[in-house]
Write an enzyme that holds these catalytic residues in place. Structure first.
Site, short mmCIF file in Angstrom:
data_model
loop_
_atom_site.label_atom_id
_atom_site.label_comp_id
_atom_site.label_asym_id
_atom_site.label_seq_id
_atom_site.Cartn_x
_atom_site.Cartn_y
_atom_site.Cartn_z
N THR A 102 -29.30 39.62 6.80
CA THR A 102 -30.14 39.15 5.69
C THR A 102 -29.64 39.87 4.44
OG1 THR A 102 -32.04 38.75 7.10
CG2 THR A 102 -32.48 39.08 4.75
N LYS A 177 -33.80 32.20 4.24
CA LYS A 177 -34.35 33.43 4.83
C LYS A 177 -35.32 34.10 3.85
CE LYS A 177 -35.01 36.75 7.77
NZ LYS A 177 -34.02 37.64 8.38
N LYS A 245 -36.43 46.03 1.89
CA LYS A 245 -35.11 45.52 1.50
C LYS A 245 -35.17 44.01 1.25
CE LYS A 245 -32.29 43.77 4.39
NZ LYS A 245 -31.30 43.35 5.41
#
Length: 299
Positions: A102, A177, A245
């Site tokens: 990701t 995502k 993150k």
């Protein structure tokens, strides 16, 4: 194997909790798999099963026909792909590069452009499903890139996941995502507030959950993570440090597009407060601790 993929050698960079299972599925399907990881010890199990260790990413890239990466942060992705000893500089022309980390959509686009200059096919293909999905080969895989490259790699994706969708051009997998993480982040706040409210009202949250998870409020987080919150089980299925993150990447991308995401900003602030308290290695369900701290665990 299909005509597309027969005889191809696969290089796998990043043998963590997810990567180890994903690489194992490829080996079971009959592929020769080359592996590289910063810590060799994490690859020992795969090596015992027949994977071939490479000391440098450049060596792996030079030999493999397909290179899959599953690393930590965007800075790691950039180094692995675009560094002097990285994949783009050393891969054979015609090779397929698949980043399943990701990471930033803009970085996926940059890697695609650099790869194209060297006749390399680049796909961004982040996943959802966690360590269990990786282990059981039923990940959701969100792909960005050229349709021809996707068609060639689809049989490989289907060895690791059950929900494999090409979302668009380079960066589209990462954008998808981010949509996934945005939905999860705000939903987690709702789950925590529902439990905190039930406690304040003097109700049994386990009983409340039985009523609300079956109706319109139902969600994966409500069914799977709320019971852990109630039980005080904060072991990580997905770390707080990793959701921070991901939310940070999503916020940056949203701002670049001129989109306001107040729910996401609130989620980040709450998780950062927990991280500052030393809870970054807890699972994301530990968000309930914020409510317990501020409003009292027992109402």
């Amino acid at each position: 194997m299909t005509a597309h993929t027969a005889g191809k050698m696969i290089g796998f960079v990043g043998i963590g909790v997810m990567g180890k299972s994903m690489a194992a599925h490829l080996m079971k399907a009959g592929y020769e798999v080359l592996v590289y990881n910063r810590t060799k010890q994490k690859a020992e199990e795969l090596l015992a099963q027949g994977a071939v260790w490479k000391d440098q990413i450049s060596e792996l890239a030079a030999e493999a026909d397909v290179i899959i990466t599953m690393v930590g942060y965007p800075k790691d992705v950039e180094e692995v792909y675009l560094g002097e000893k990285g994949i783009v500089a050393h891969a054979k022309p015609g090779s397929y590069l698949i980043d399943m980390t990701t990471s930033k959509p803009s970085l996926a686009q940059k890697i695609y452009e650099e790869a194209k200059k060297r006749s390399l096919h680049s796909l961004d293909a982040p996943v959802s499903g966690g360590d269990v999905g990786a282990r059981e080969a039923r990940l959701t895989i969100m792909v960005g890139g050229d349709s021809e490259a996707f068609a060639a790699m689809e049989p490989i994706f289907k060895l690791m996941g059950t929900n494999v969708i090409l979302q668009g051009g380079p960066g589209a997998g990462q954008h998808t995502k981010m949509s996934n993480q945005i939905a999860i982040a705000s939903n987690m706040i709702g789950v925590c507030e529902a439990i905190a409210y039930a406690k304040k009202a003097g109700l049994d949250p386990v009983n409340v959950l039985k009523s609300i998870e079956a109706g319109a409020a139902g969600s994966w987080s409500l069914s799977n993570l709320a019971p852990r919150m109630i039980a005080g089980n904060f072991a990580p299925g997905f770390y707080i440090k990793h959701i921070i993150k991901d939310i940070s990447i999503a916020l940056e991308a949203a701002k670049e597009m001129g989109l306001a995401t107040p729910g996401l900003e609130l989620s980040l602030s709450l998780y950062q407060e927990l991280a500052e308290q030393g809870l970054e290695d807890n699972g994301t369900q530990a968000l309930i601790k914020w409510y317990d701290k501020h409003f009292g665990e027992n109402g």
